[in-house]
Design an enzyme around this catalytic site. Structure first.
Site, short mmCIF file in Angstrom:
data_model
loop_
_atom_site.label_atom_id
_atom_site.label_comp_id
_atom_site.label_asym_id
_atom_site.label_seq_id
_atom_site.Cartn_x
_atom_site.Cartn_y
_atom_site.Cartn_z
N LEU A 46 0.84 -1.19 0.00
CA LEU A 46 0.00 0.00 0.00
C LEU A 46 0.88 1.25 0.00
CD1 LEU A 46 -2.68 -0.93 2.71
CD2 LEU A 46 -2.76 -1.36 0.24
N ASP A 47 0.38 2.32 -0.63
CA ASP A 47 1.06 3.60 -0.57
C ASP A 47 1.11 4.08 0.88
OD1 ASP A 47 1.30 3.66 -3.34
OD2 ASP A 47 -0.59 4.75 -3.60
N ARG A 48 2.02 4.99 1.15
CA ARG A 48 2.20 5.51 2.51
C ARG A 48 0.88 6.05 3.08
NH1 ARG A 48 3.04 10.83 3.87
NH2 ARG A 48 3.87 11.24 5.96
#
Length: 263
Positions: free
Chosen positions: A65-67
């Site tokens: 997942l993205d930050r």
């Protein structure tokens, strides 16, 4: 199942000898991006499963997942499990569903986007290295979208005062996104291509320059007024191994409060 402590920075939803499912909060990096940088999910998992690693296990994060994206992450604890999950993803038998808050009310109830994606800088000049774009030369990418609900929110009080006039309520929608492929920023790009970018998205939202200003100055009142949320409103809400197991995660408080329409 392990009871997570606040020190870990994430919650363990489920665990077996072969895998774990964790719920990642927003702003927690999945992997280190620079030496001695911010704490990451990867580091926390290695600490949590130090005993397993010492006895021949490993940590393989299956869905990254993205930050800023919150929600469920599947983690393989053995090489055998990592291979199995990899094959399940190739066969599209590991199902992923996300919830996203977007600008506007789509005219459709269900829509499938089939549009290839690639890094924008590969095809044209781009001020943001990691920005993706729809391009015929990109990799195949498909996402199915369902509208969960449409809602409105009143304009922030400071905007009403600044403009000196009453503003109409803003329209938003809660969308369920089901990626059929796993390209970088896929859901964000596909929603933006439909004219319904994700709320809080600094790259694919109202102006990519907001991302550059954020990198330079951090979160500012100007960004808050334009983006409304300090992170993009995307949450990994469901993971499922077809015909076997599934895990769900409700919207976190920042997104559920936004959906309530209360300012």
């Amino acid at each position: 199942m392990i009871e997570s402590s606040p020190i870990l920075g994430f919650n363990v939803v489920d665990e077996t000898d072969d895998y774990a499912v964790v719920d990642k909060p927003p702003f927690l990096l999945v992997h280190p991006t620079k030496p001695n940088g911010a704490r990451t999910l990867w580091q926390g998992l290695r600490e949590l499963f130090a005993f397993e690693i010492a006895n021949g296990g490993q940590i393989s994060i299956v869905n990254r997942l993205d930050r800023e994206t919150s929600g469920l992450v599947l983690v393989a604890k053995t090489a055998v499990a990592a291979r199995r999950f990899g094959l399940l993803m190739q066969r599209q038998e590991l199902k992923k569903e996300y919830l996203a808050i977007v600008w506007g009310w789509p005219e459709w109830q269900r829509y499938v986007v089939d549009a290839p994606l690639g890094r924008q800088g590969k095809y044209q000049e781009s001020a943001i290295w990691l920005k993706q774009t729809i391009h015929p030369g990109g990799a195949p990418a498909q996402t199915a979208f369902d509208v969960e609900r449409r809602f409105t929110r009143g304009a922030p009080l400071r905007q009403r005062v600044t403009c000196g006039r009453a503003l109409r309520d803003e329209k938003f929608s809660l969308i369920r996104a089901m990626p059929l492929t796993g390209r970088t920023h896929q859901i964000r790009v596909h929603l933006a291509s439909l004219g319904h970018p994700i709320v809080g998205d600094k790259i694919y939202g109202p102006d990519e320059q907001l991302y550059l200003r954020f990198i330079e100055k951090g979160w500012t009142p100007e960004l808050e007024e334009r983006l409304l949320l300090s992170r993009h409103a995307l949450h990994s809400a469901k993971l499922a191994i077809e015909g076997e197991r599934e895990w769900t995660s409700p919207l976190p408080s920042d997104l559920s409060e936004f959906c309530s329409g209360v300012l």
